[in-house]
Scaffold this active site. Structure first.
Site, PDB file in Angstrom:
ATOM      1  N   ASP A  30      13.049 -48.765 -49.712  1.00  0.00           N
ATOM      2  CA  ASP A  30      13.165 -47.479 -50.392  1.00  0.00           C
ATOM      3  C   ASP A  30      13.671 -46.439 -49.391  1.00  0.00           C
ATOM      4  O   ASP A  30      13.222 -46.372 -48.249  1.00  0.00           O
ATOM      5  CB  ASP A  30      11.800 -47.061 -50.969  1.00  0.00           C
ATOM      6  CG  ASP A  30      11.928 -45.962 -51.998  1.00  0.00           C
ATOM      7  OD1 ASP A  30      11.667 -46.222 -53.181  1.00  0.00           O
ATOM      8  OD2 ASP A  30      12.285 -44.815 -51.610  1.00  0.00           O
ATOM      9  N   ILE A  31      14.600 -45.612 -49.847  1.00  0.00           N
ATOM     10  CA  ILE A  31      15.229 -44.615 -48.971  1.00  0.00           C
ATOM     11  C   ILE A  31      14.248 -43.493 -48.602  1.00  0.00           C
ATOM     12  O   ILE A  31      14.440 -42.801 -47.603  1.00  0.00           O
ATOM     13  CB  ILE A  31      16.497 -44.044 -49.660  1.00  0.00           C
ATOM     14  CG1 ILE A  31      17.471 -43.483 -48.650  1.00  0.00           C
ATOM     15  CG2 ILE A  31      16.147 -43.030 -50.739  1.00  0.00           C
ATOM     16  CD1 ILE A  31      18.863 -43.245 -49.223  1.00  0.00           C
ATOM     17  N   ASN A  87       7.358 -48.083 -62.556  1.00  0.00           N
ATOM     18  CA  ASN A  87       7.293 -46.798 -63.259  1.00  0.00           C
ATOM     19  C   ASN A  87       8.219 -46.860 -64.471  1.00  0.00           C
ATOM     20  O   ASN A  87       9.346 -47.344 -64.363  1.00  0.00           O
ATOM     21  CB  ASN A  87       7.729 -45.662 -62.326  1.00  0.00           C
ATOM     22  CG  ASN A  87       6.786 -45.480 -61.146  1.00  0.00           C
ATOM     23  OD1 ASN A  87       5.578 -45.694 -61.281  1.00  0.00           O
ATOM     24  ND2 ASN A  87       7.316 -45.102 -60.004  1.00  0.00           N
ATOM     25  N   GLY A  93       6.907 -41.686 -64.320  1.00  0.00           N
ATOM     26  CA  GLY A  93       7.542 -41.160 -63.109  1.00  0.00           C
ATOM     27  C   GLY A  93       8.824 -41.877 -62.729  1.00  0.00           C
ATOM     28  O   GLY A  93       9.259 -41.805 -61.579  1.00  0.00           O
ATOM     29  N   GLN A  94       9.456 -42.548 -63.688  1.00  0.00           N
ATOM     30  CA  GLN A  94      10.701 -43.266 -63.376  1.00  0.00           C
ATOM     31  C   GLN A  94      11.839 -42.274 -63.143  1.00  0.00           C
ATOM     32  O   GLN A  94      12.047 -41.358 -63.951  1.00  0.00           O
ATOM     33  CB  GLN A  94      11.062 -44.232 -64.518  1.00  0.00           C
ATOM     34  CG  GLN A  94      12.255 -45.124 -64.198  1.00  0.00           C
ATOM     35  CD  GLN A  94      12.523 -46.172 -65.286  1.00  0.00           C
ATOM     36  OE1 GLN A  94      11.904 -46.150 -66.351  1.00  0.00           O
ATOM     37  NE2 GLN A  94      13.434 -47.083 -65.000  1.00  0.00           N
ATOM     38  N   HIS A 100      12.841 -51.638 -61.640  1.00  0.00           N
ATOM     39  CA  HIS A 100      12.527 -52.008 -60.256  1.00  0.00           C
ATOM     40  C   HIS A 100      11.026 -52.075 -60.069  1.00  0.00           C
ATOM     41  O   HIS A 100      10.279 -51.337 -60.696  1.00  0.00           O
ATOM     42  CB  HIS A 100      13.143 -51.018 -59.256  1.00  0.00           C
ATOM     43  CG  HIS A 100      12.853 -49.573 -59.569  1.00  0.00           C
ATOM     44  ND1 HIS A 100      13.570 -48.876 -60.520  1.00  0.00           N
ATOM     45  CD2 HIS A 100      11.934 -48.721 -59.078  1.00  0.00           C
ATOM     46  CE1 HIS A 100      13.106 -47.633 -60.591  1.00  0.00           C
ATOM     47  NE2 HIS A 100      12.094 -47.521 -59.737  1.00  0.00           N
ATOM     48  N   HIS A 102       8.208 -51.531 -57.239  1.00  0.00           N
ATOM     49  CA  HIS A 102       7.878 -51.038 -55.902  1.00  0.00           C
ATOM     50  C   HIS A 102       6.882 -52.008 -55.261  1.00  0.00           C
ATOM     51  O   HIS A 102       5.922 -52.434 -55.926  1.00  0.00           O
ATOM     52  CB  HIS A 102       7.194 -49.672 -55.978  1.00  0.00           C
ATOM     53  CG  HIS A 102       8.039 -48.564 -56.540  1.00  0.00           C
ATOM     54  ND1 HIS A 102       8.650 -47.613 -55.745  1.00  0.00           N
ATOM     55  CD2 HIS A 102       8.360 -48.239 -57.813  1.00  0.00           C
ATOM     56  CE1 HIS A 102       9.304 -46.751 -56.513  1.00  0.00           C
ATOM     57  NE2 HIS A 102       9.141 -47.102 -57.774  1.00  0.00           N
TER      58      HIS A 102
END
Ligand code: AMP
Ligand code: ZN
Length: 114
Positions: A30-31, A87, A93-94, A100, A102
């Site tokens: 994750d960035i 999410n 909270g998407q 995806h 997490h």
């Protein structure tokens, strides 16, 4: 899907810090990590969210979980533990609408989540 960020990472048009890949699944860091280990597992096929999963996607959804197992081991968080989160839409909270999972680890998670 041409205007999808994660499809662009699958295509190699946007760089990703890839940690795992097979025929159907890709995983990258994750960035904006929320834990010492924060990895996203995605299907290479564009699916918007859990809401758009079809029965034909059953094995693909399972492959995401099997990939999580391999990634947790590779990252050394399998024994200490980790959290997996999908999410979905606004309340979930998407923010990126390519499904995806997490994987968060390397610290104690709290419950309930925010
Ligand atoms: P979500 O809010 O569940 O949709 O998660 C989307 C995640 O994608 C967030 O944790 C972002 O930090 C992450 N993200 C956004 N852009 C990128 C990118 N280019 N590479 C890796 N992760 C990203
Ligand atoms: Zn996509």
């Amino acid at each position: 899907m041409s205007d999808c960020l994660f499809c662009s990472i699958v295509a190699g048009d946007i760089p990703g810090d890839i940690v795992f890949e097979n025929e159907s699944v890709l995983a990258f860091r994750d960035i904006d990590p929320k834990a010492p280990t924060h990895i996203l597992v995605i299907p290479k096929k564009h699916i918007r969210s859990i809401n758009e999963l079809e029965s034909d996607d059953q094995s693909l959804a399972g492959e995401m979980l099997i990939a999580a197992k391999s990634i947790a081991k590779l990252e050394g968080i399998d024994d200490s533990g980790f959290r997996t989160v999908f999410n979905t839409n606004d309340d979930g909270g998407q923010t990126v609408f390519h499904i995806h999972m997490h994987i968060l680890g390397g610290r104690q998670m709290t419950w309930p989540p925010g």
